[in-house]
Scaffold this active site. Structure first.
Site, PDB file in Angstrom:
ATOM      1  CG  ASP A  22      -1.971   0.732   0.868  1.00 47.17           C
ATOM      2  OD1 ASP A  22      -2.309   1.909  -0.184  1.00 47.17           O
ATOM      3  OD2 ASP A  22      -3.137   1.599   2.275  1.00 47.17           O
ATOM      4  CG  ASN A  70      -7.467  -2.152  -6.281  1.00 45.81           C
ATOM      5  OD1 ASN A  70      -7.324  -3.222  -5.947  1.00 45.81           O
ATOM      6  ND2 ASN A  70      -7.606  -1.421  -5.282  1.00 45.81           N
TER       7      ASN A  70
HETATM    8  C1  FPP Z   1      -1.747   0.393  -3.447  1.00 48.72           C
HETATM    9  O1  FPP Z   1      -1.626   1.606  -3.223  1.00 48.72           O
HETATM   10  C2  FPP Z   1      -1.470  -0.579  -4.423  1.00 48.72           C
HETATM   11  C3  FPP Z   1      -1.858  -1.362  -6.045  1.00 48.72           C
HETATM   12  C4  FPP Z   1      -3.154  -1.112  -5.624  1.00 48.72           C
HETATM   13  C5  FPP Z   1      -0.856  -1.738  -6.886  1.00 48.72           C
HETATM   14  C6  FPP Z   1      -0.034  -2.569  -6.634  1.00 48.72           C
HETATM   15  C7  FPP Z   1       0.293  -2.940  -7.920  1.00 48.72           C
HETATM   16  C8  FPP Z   1       2.300  -2.766  -7.792  1.00 48.72           C
HETATM   17  C9  FPP Z   1       2.439  -2.279  -6.778  1.00 48.72           C
HETATM   18  C10 FPP Z   1       2.573  -3.136  -8.940  1.00 48.72           C
HETATM   19  C11 FPP Z   1       2.867  -5.175  -9.106  1.00 48.72           C
HETATM   20  C12 FPP Z   1       3.186  -5.944 -10.129  1.00 48.72           C
HETATM   21  C13 FPP Z   1       2.459  -7.046  -9.647  1.00 48.72           C
HETATM   22  C14 FPP Z   1       3.431  -8.132 -11.443  1.00 48.72           C
HETATM   23  C15 FPP Z   1       2.979  -8.045  -8.787  1.00 48.72           C
HETATM   24  P1  FPP Z   1      -2.631   2.330  -3.782  1.00 48.72           P
HETATM   25  O2  FPP Z   1      -2.219   2.824  -5.074  1.00 48.72           O
HETATM   26  O3  FPP Z   1      -3.891   1.883  -3.182  1.00 48.72           O
HETATM   27  O4  FPP Z   1      -1.455   3.628  -2.337  1.00 48.72           O
HETATM   28  P2  FPP Z   1      -2.229   5.089  -2.064  1.00 48.72           P
HETATM   29  O5  FPP Z   1      -2.957   4.416  -0.572  1.00 48.72           O
HETATM   30  O6  FPP Z   1      -1.258   5.823  -1.779  1.00 48.72           O
HETATM   31  O7  FPP Z   1      -3.632   6.146  -2.462  1.00 48.72           O
END
Ligand code: FPP
Length: 249
Positions: A22, A70
């Site tokens: 996250d 998501n």
């Molecule tokens: C959460 O941060 C992250 C995600 C929903 C996506 C995670 C994906 C990756 C790290 C790419 C990885 C690729 C593979 C193949 C595993 P957020 O967007 O919720 O952050 P925020 O809470 O700060 O908005």
């Protein structure tokens, strides 16, 4: 200075680590960039944590990459994430094979965009004989979806008379979940200072140690994983005793 790695007891590591990655969006904001910049940099953390886990001899690593919730994000962000999964899985295949790591996935995979589904299947197929560690991507996953699916699967068997209601126990439930091939994670890590489970492995995390860190996912490196594992070991070493008993012994 003694390194964090040397402080770890390599004989009492978890077999299975699960991570809620996250903070990508907030990391991007901090750098005055669009949210997808955070996701792209999150891939570096995925690489580091996978490598560190394999080096430590962890057998299973589950990463929450995309939840059913998501889909509510802006369409452009969802599209970029789906493409990022395709790109990352394709680009990392050689490294996974060189390091003897098996790629698997849990979640509602058949509802993923075709391109993402195909890349995933290709990755899983190509790494299926690897046995050093299994990297499990939770993609289009949510616990309530998984539990609902399990209830339906078992109900079908009851209807077909292949299962008696009296035979439904926790083992039968476990064997009808997406994770039926894996032991329960002993450790769950969530980055970015949020203290929630967010529909992730609700059944499987029943006895897990939950470790929360303020580090945003794109900044998460091997040292951060070692810190979480040290915290896990600090708690585990109670062996069911009270803190007071430990001080005396
Ligand atoms: C959460 O941060 C992250 C995600 C929903 C996506 C995670 C994906 C990756 C790290 C790419 C990885 C690729 C593979 C193949 C595993 P957020 O967007 O919720 O952050 P925020 O809470 O700060 O908005």
């Amino acid at each position: 200075m003694e390194s964090l790695l040397s402080k770890l007891d390599l004989n009492s590591l978890p077999k299975h680590i699960s991570i809620i990655m996250d903070g990508n969006g907030r990391w991007a904001k901090k750098h005055n960039k669009p949210r997808v910049f955070g996701h792209r940099n999150g891939v570096k953390a995925v690489r580091e944590v996978t490598e560190a886990s394999a080096e430590l001899g962890i057998k299973y690593l589950t990463l929450y990459a995309f939840s059913k919730e998501n889909w509510r994000r802006p369409k452009a962000e969802v599209n970029t994430l789906m493409k990022l999964f395709v790109k990352t899985v394709s680009e990392e295949l050689n490294t996974l094979n060189e390091n003897n790591i098996k790629l698997e996935a849990i979640g509602d995979l058949s509802s993923l965009p075709e391109e993402t589904y195909k890349a995933l299947m290709k990755g899983m197929q190509s790494t299926r004989n690897n046995d050093r560690m299994t990297l499990i991507l939770a993609l289009n996953y949510s616990s309530r979806w998984e539990i609902t699916k399990m209830v339906r699967l078992i109900s079908e068997k009851v209807r077909a008379k292949s299962v008696d209601i009296e035979d439904i126990d926790h083992q039968l439930v476990t064997s009808h979940l997406e994770t039926n091939k894996y032991p329960d994670p002993e450790l769950m890590i969530r980055t970015s200072g949020e203290h929630r489970i967010s529909n992730f492995l609700l059944w499987q995390l029943s006895y897990a140690e939950l470790v929360f860190t303020d580090t945003l996912w794109p900044d998460f490196r091997k040292e951060n994983l070692y810190k979480c594992l040290l915290e896990y070991q600090r708690r585990e070493r109670r062996f069911g005793m009270t803190g007071e008993q430990l001080v005396k012994s």
